[in-house]
Design a protein around this motif. Structure first.
Motif, mmCIF file in Angstrom:
data_model
loop_
_atom_site.group_PDB
_atom_site.id
_atom_site.type_symbol
_atom_site.label_atom_id
_atom_site.label_comp_id
_atom_site.label_asym_id
_atom_site.label_seq_id
_atom_site.Cartn_x
_atom_site.Cartn_y
_atom_site.Cartn_z
ATOM 1 N N ALA A 29 -8.735 -5.524 6.702
ATOM 2 C CA ALA A 29 -7.187 -4.417 6.120
ATOM 3 C C ALA A 29 -6.706 -3.289 6.902
ATOM 4 O O ALA A 29 -6.227 -2.800 7.123
ATOM 5 C CB ALA A 29 -7.522 -5.426 4.692
ATOM 6 N N THR A 30 -8.188 -2.441 6.455
ATOM 7 C CA THR A 30 -7.661 -1.353 6.537
ATOM 8 C C THR A 30 -7.597 -0.708 8.051
ATOM 9 O O THR A 30 -6.123 -0.133 8.838
ATOM 10 C CB THR A 30 -8.796 -0.707 6.250
ATOM 11 O OG1 THR A 30 -8.944 -0.760 4.500
ATOM 12 C CG2 THR A 30 -8.228 1.083 6.667
ATOM 13 N N VAL A 38 0.791 -1.371 -0.194
ATOM 14 C CA VAL A 38 -0.142 0.148 0.170
ATOM 15 C C VAL A 38 0.699 1.322 -0.142
ATOM 16 O O VAL A 38 1.210 2.241 -1.002
ATOM 17 C CB VAL A 38 -1.073 0.090 1.211
ATOM 18 C CG1 VAL A 38 -1.546 1.105 1.032
ATOM 19 C CG2 VAL A 38 -1.959 -1.300 1.422
ATOM 20 N N ILE A 39 2.047 1.314 0.606
ATOM 21 C CA ILE A 39 2.927 2.243 1.000
ATOM 22 C C ILE A 39 4.013 1.201 0.596
ATOM 23 O O ILE A 39 3.738 1.050 2.086
ATOM 24 C CB ILE A 39 2.409 3.479 1.776
ATOM 25 C CG1 ILE A 39 3.114 4.872 1.236
ATOM 26 C CG2 ILE A 39 2.215 2.632 3.093
ATOM 27 C CD1 ILE A 39 2.494 6.273 1.251
ATOM 28 N N ALA A 40 5.632 2.554 0.386
ATOM 29 C CA ALA A 40 6.218 1.815 0.434
ATOM 30 C C ALA A 40 7.329 1.933 1.823
ATOM 31 O O ALA A 40 6.886 3.141 2.314
ATOM 32 C CB ALA A 40 7.624 1.611 -0.706
ATOM 33 N N ARG A 41 8.323 1.448 2.645
ATOM 34 C CA ARG A 41 8.812 1.720 3.476
ATOM 35 C C ARG A 41 10.113 2.151 3.307
ATOM 36 O O ARG A 41 10.711 3.741 3.400
ATOM 37 C CB ARG A 41 8.861 0.952 4.794
ATOM 38 C CG ARG A 41 7.231 0.421 4.859
ATOM 39 C CD ARG A 41 6.186 1.596 5.592
ATOM 40 N NE ARG A 41 4.167 1.533 5.772
ATOM 41 C CZ ARG A 41 3.546 0.477 6.414
ATOM 42 N NH1 ARG A 41 4.070 0.420 7.909
ATOM 43 N NH2 ARG A 41 2.699 0.482 5.599
ATOM 44 N N VAL A 63 -8.430 -7.648 -2.963
ATOM 45 C CA VAL A 63 -7.265 -6.628 -1.628
ATOM 46 C C VAL A 63 -6.910 -5.390 -2.068
ATOM 47 O O VAL A 63 -6.801 -4.754 -2.890
ATOM 48 C CB VAL A 63 -5.528 -7.094 -1.887
ATOM 49 C CG1 VAL A 63 -5.279 -8.377 -1.915
ATOM 50 C CG2 VAL A 63 -5.175 -6.623 -3.395
ATOM 51 N N VAL A 64 -6.940 -4.537 -0.436
ATOM 52 C CA VAL A 64 -6.334 -2.962 -0.794
ATOM 53 C C VAL A 64 -5.158 -2.392 -0.620
ATOM 54 O O VAL A 64 -3.985 -2.955 -1.332
ATOM 55 C CB VAL A 64 -6.424 -2.449 1.028
ATOM 56 C CG1 VAL A 64 -7.635 -3.011 1.116
ATOM 57 C CG2 VAL A 64 -5.896 -2.946 1.560
ATOM 58 N N TYR A 65 -5.561 -1.377 -1.969
ATOM 59 C CA TYR A 65 -4.523 -0.172 -2.641
ATOM 60 C C TYR A 65 -4.487 0.803 -1.828
ATOM 61 O O TYR A 65 -3.810 1.770 -1.243
ATOM 62 C CB TYR A 65 -4.716 -0.512 -3.880
ATOM 63 C CG TYR A 65 -4.335 -1.563 -4.555
ATOM 64 C CD1 TYR A 65 -2.563 -2.194 -4.736
ATOM 65 C CD2 TYR A 65 -4.983 -2.412 -5.217
ATOM 66 C CE1 TYR A 65 -2.526 -3.562 -5.529
ATOM 67 C CE2 TYR A 65 -5.739 -3.902 -5.641
ATOM 68 C CZ TYR A 65 -3.400 -3.982 -5.756
ATOM 69 O OH TYR A 65 -3.449 -5.274 -6.002
ATOM 70 N N LEU A 66 -6.077 1.729 -2.590
ATOM 71 C CA LEU A 66 -6.021 3.047 -1.985
ATOM 72 C C LEU A 66 -6.847 3.868 -0.773
ATOM 73 O O LEU A 66 -6.486 4.377 0.080
ATOM 74 C CB LEU A 66 -7.419 3.933 -2.840
ATOM 75 C CG LEU A 66 -6.231 3.696 -4.226
ATOM 76 C CD1 LEU A 66 -7.307 3.974 -5.081
ATOM 77 C CD2 LEU A 66 -5.380 4.674 -4.606
ATOM 78 N N GLU A 67 -7.745 2.591 0.569
ATOM 79 C CA GLU A 67 -8.357 2.797 1.353
ATOM 80 C C GLU A 67 -7.899 2.602 2.347
ATOM 81 O O GLU A 67 -8.230 3.807 3.050
ATOM 82 C CB GLU A 67 -9.402 1.265 1.241
ATOM 83 C CG GLU A 67 -10.280 1.228 0.118
ATOM 84 C CD GLU A 67 -9.468 0.596 -0.797
ATOM 85 O OE1 GLU A 67 -8.583 -0.190 -1.266
ATOM 86 O OE2 GLU A 67 -10.303 0.462 -1.894
ATOM 87 N N PRO A 68 -6.453 2.149 2.686
ATOM 88 C CA PRO A 68 -5.894 2.578 3.608
ATOM 89 C C PRO A 68 -4.970 4.610 3.907
ATOM 90 O O PRO A 68 -5.327 5.118 4.797
ATOM 91 C CB PRO A 68 -4.564 2.131 4.292
ATOM 92 C CG PRO A 68 -5.543 0.486 3.960
ATOM 93 C CD PRO A 68 -6.137 1.248 2.480
#
Lengths: 751, 80
Positions: A239-240, A100-103, A267-272
């Motif tokens: 998941a969110t 969802v977002i890289a660390r 699977v989630v991508y934008l929701e979180p």
């Protein structure tokens, strides 16, 4: 299972209840939601396929007027998250959160690095340019076979192959699958012919027309609502919440209408991201991907390399089979390596076999489920090898499969004995189909292949409310992707004994109905349909109780027939039957509103088989492929709504033909996707395809009240091999690599 | 006796044991017995599907077993 086979509602094909809204543009999809004070989120994506993130500076964006918030991976809670995303290819939630977002690393071109929320979409896009990210580029890992070598650069230096004893060194191989039986040496020694080939399938996208989109509206207490395009809003909520360390009770998720998913919206991508941006700003935040983002950053299906060796006796008996398949996982573990291993030989009685499969990390987008995940690639390899064997043995390819076909009692290659299945019936229906006895057009080849998927059950809930005029409201929690609301109405109408027109169905949000797993695995008509049926039976039990009360009888003296309560056989009661409408109209005097409900974890899903064949001609001068005819035969168990079953079969055939003929992710040497749009990534259009003829076989699944097996996955499995086999026969040379695009076919012809 | 079959991905955590017979009368008994013998199996079994006499269960728990039942553990299947 119900003995009755003469249904009044089931087996009819009424117009879908959401049809008018969809064709008039009234239906609300993910990006259609508009709320007061709403702002817009955009995602900054990695320009590199593999790099360390040395720093992310959001200050430039935050200083811009009209920008309300900016976030990066550092804003998210770290650490391991319990649980897995749904669907093969889902992977662990810990990995999904990093997707969802890289660390600290970006792992593919397009990997999300930061996000902003601003007053307009354009301003949000401009603000992305003001975010400064310092990268340290790393060599990208792009070839699945090279990635498996010990000397390969690592996508994740903390990835160790999942084995009973932890290996000493990290590897790009995340998981290994293996199934075997019998003695391969003896099996190949008994063979009269042996086919040995290597096949390749490209990474390909699900190709849903609606991009991912959502709107999050979180208040100052951290509670709120998310509207999103999803195959499973309950699991998106879970998941969110986990990724943001929130209580799931504080989030309501609403499934909007969905413009296709095929597994890619499990699977989630934008929701979180939208939820966090909304919480930070106190405003509703809309996020919608562009088509390019969908291609670069959302789940494609695995590309594969498959090596197959199969031995057959002169009578067509398969004596031994050995396969090795490497699945591209993308940047995180989760390729469908086990389903690939479990499906490749599933249709056949085999005494001696081995299949090894591998889940391999590469610097490409993380794969997600795509109809029957893993099966199309695996079965492509074996079905092509069998077709070559049929040619060498001069056997009809359907006869060869009939000779080896699994049936009830056969020990499936993945382990258990098959209960009642309809594979042989499908083969016989295909062989008897008029299209199969029609002459093959000059210059064309006829390709045959079979498909298989397990189908699943899982958790579903439904409530059935009876209005005071006897009409029926069904509320359930499975997003409607393929017309499931109509199927639910049909099953409710059949069970209650009322007309289809008197039943409505609604997909409830996470606060309006009980938990439902994702719409996936061909489970909705099977499992949610079972819940709806049980909820209707709950209503019937209540109605019988109320009728008994009205008539002064015991409950067991009342029966339910054709939508009304009647005295049971032998009951001496001079009473008039009470219809559902009459009972509902007097509900206030007999205990209040009538409703039924059911929650279940449906077990006993029935495996579904298909047989497809097509006549295809290749122009040897241009490499152009013409699909002249296509026929799909499949066991549905029971077709609740036959037109929608045919639609699933036709849609799966079209998608499979697209994967076979033209669809492929094309990366350059740096791992940059070169064809992230429908102009360059060519899915089939209407003019590319003939009418897909269908034939539904119905071998009832004894575990379902109406015999349903589930139909959504299996249709995409066979078309890849059907196409390859038809093209190979047309060209009179075996082709082993997809897609069968004009440039590749010309190279094969010239080569 | 109930016949229990562990495919490759399970037997590798059970000292290579691919098949055994257990005197149990429900699925929970099978799991308890397997985990007692091979504790490493526990997290894998809780995530697996199981076929009981050919019928696939995604989430079995107390399903009754006959004396000649076959219990076959297999990787969990979902789909798209």
């Amino acid at each position: 299972m119900a003995e009755a086979t003469e249904y009044k509602q089931i087996g009819t094909s009424p117009v879908r209840p959401d049809g008018i809204d969809k064709v008039t543009g009234r239906a609300q999809f993910g990006a259609d939601m508009i709320l007061p004070n709403m702002i817009h989120g955009k995602v900054l994506r990695s320009p590199h396929a593999h790099a360390k993130i040395k720093s992310v500076d959001l200050s430039g964006a935050l200083a811009m007027p009209g920008v309300f918030a900016a976030i990066s991976g550092a804003d998210f809670p770290g650490g391991a998250l319990e649980g897995e995303a749904s669907g093969e290819g889902g992977g662990s939630l810990t990995d999904i959160a990093k997707n969802v977002i890289a660390r600290n690393k970006v792992l593919y071109h397009g990997h999300a690095v930061a996000a902003v929320a601003a007053s307009t979409p354009r301003l949000a896009q401009e603000a992305l340019k003001a975010i400064k990210v310092e990268y340290e580029k790393l060599p990208p890992v792009l070839d699945v076979v090279a990635a498996m070598a010990d000397a390969s650069p690592l996508v994740d230096e903390n990835n160790f192959t999942n084995l009973p004893e932890k290996p000493e060194n990290p590897s790009n191989i995340a998981n290994v699958g293996r199934l075997e039986r019998g003695n391969l040496d003896e099996g190949f020694a008994a063979a009269d012919i042996v086919i040995e080939r290597e096949f390749k399938c490209p990474m390909a996208h699900q190709g849903y027309i609606e991009p991912h989109a959502c709107v999050a509206n979180i208040d100052e207490t951290g509670r709120g609502t998310v509207w999103c395009s999803t195959q499973g809003h309950f699991e998106f909520r879970s998941a969110t919440a986990k990724m943001l360390n929130k209580n799931i009770a504080d989030l309501k998720f609403v499934a909007t209408e969905i413009g296709g998913g095929f597994g890619g919206k499990t699977v989630v991508y934008l929701e979180p991201l939208a939820t966090m941006l909304s919480e930070k700003t106190g405003r509703p935040v809309k996020m919608a991907m562009s088509r390019e983002e969908v291609f670069r950053a959302t789940g494609p299906a695995s590309g594969t390399v498959a090596k197959v060796k199969v031995g057959l006796a002169n009578d067509g008996t398969i004596t031994a089979a050995k396969s090795w398949i490497a699945f591209e996982a993308g940047a995180f573990a989760g390729a469908p390596y086990m389903p690939g291993a479990m499906t490749i030989y599933a249709p056949y009685k085999l005494e001696n076999f081995l299949v090894e499969t591998f889940d391999v990390l590469v610097n490409k987008p993380k794969v997600a489920a795509y109809r029957a995940p893993g099966a199309p690639q695996a079965m492509h390899a074996f079905e092509c090898a069998l077709d070559e064997a049929a040619q060498i043995l001069d056997m009809d390819p359907i006869d060869l499969r009939l000779h080896n076909a699994a049936e009830e009692g056969t020990k499936a290659s993945y382990g258990p004995k098959f209960p009642v299945i309809g594979f042989k019936q499908c083969l016989e229906a295909a062989k008897n189909h008029p299209n199969y006895s029609a002459p093959i057009p000059e210059g064309a080849g006829r390709g045959v292949a079979v498909g298989f998927w397990f189908n699943v059950g899982m958790q579903s809930s439904a409530e059935v409310h009876i209005n005071d005029n006897g009409t029926v409201m069904v509320v359930e929690g499975s997003p409607d992707i393929g017309g499931s609301r109509a199927s639910m109405c049909l099953m409710a109408a059949e069970t209650l004994g009322v007309e289809y027109a008197d039943v409505r169905a609604q997909v409830g949000d996470t606060e309006s109905t009980g938990f439902c797993n994702v719409t996936g695995g061909s489970r909705t008509t099977f499992a949610t349909g079972m819940a709806v049926t049980q909820a209707c039976e709950d209503v019937i039990a209540d109605c019988k109780r109320r009728a008994a009360m009205t008539w002064g009888l015991d409950e067991d003296q009342v029966e339910w027939e054709d939508g009304q309560a009647i005295p049971g056989p032998g009951v001496n009661a001079d009473v008039k039957p009470l219809s559902l409408a009459e009972l509902a109209g007097k509900a206030a005097k007999t205990g209040g509103p009538i409703q039924g409900r059911a929650s279940l974890n449906a077990q006993g899903a029935g495996a579904s088989f298909s047989v497809n064949f097509a006549d295809i001609r290749v122009d040897r001068e241009t490499g152009k492929v013409d699909v002249l005819s296509y026929t799909a035969v499949q066991d549905a168990g029971k077709a609740i709504h036959p037109a929608y079953v045919e639609g699933q079969m036709q849609g799966g055939a079209a998608q499979g033909l697209g994967w076979a003929l033209n669809e492929e992710y094309i990366f350059d040497d740096e791992g940059i996707l070169q064809n992230a749009g429908f102009l360059d990534y060519r899915i089939p259009v209407a003019s590319d395809l003939p009418m897909i003829d269908t034939h539904i076989v119905e071998v009832a699944n004894p575990s379902h009240p109406f015999g349903v097996r589930g139909v959504g996955e299996t249709p995409i499995v066979a078309p890849l091999a059907v196409t390859t086999n038809a093209v190979s026969r047309s060209l009179q040379q075996r082709i082993c690599e997809l897609p069968l695009s004009p440039p590749r076919l010309l190279a094969e012809i010239d080569g | 006796m109930v016949k229990v079959v562990l495919s490759e991905n399970f037997s590798s955590l059970a000292d290579g044991c691919g098949e055994l017979e257990l005197k149990v009368d429900n699925y929970a008994g099978v799991v308890a017995e397997l985990v007692a013998r091979w504790p490493k199996l526990e997290p894998v079994l809780t995530r697996s599907s199981v076929a009981i006499d050919g019928l696939i269960y995604q989430d079995a728990m107390y399903e009754p077993l006959k004396s000649d039942s076959e219990v076959f553990f297999m990787p969990r299947i979902e789909g798209g």
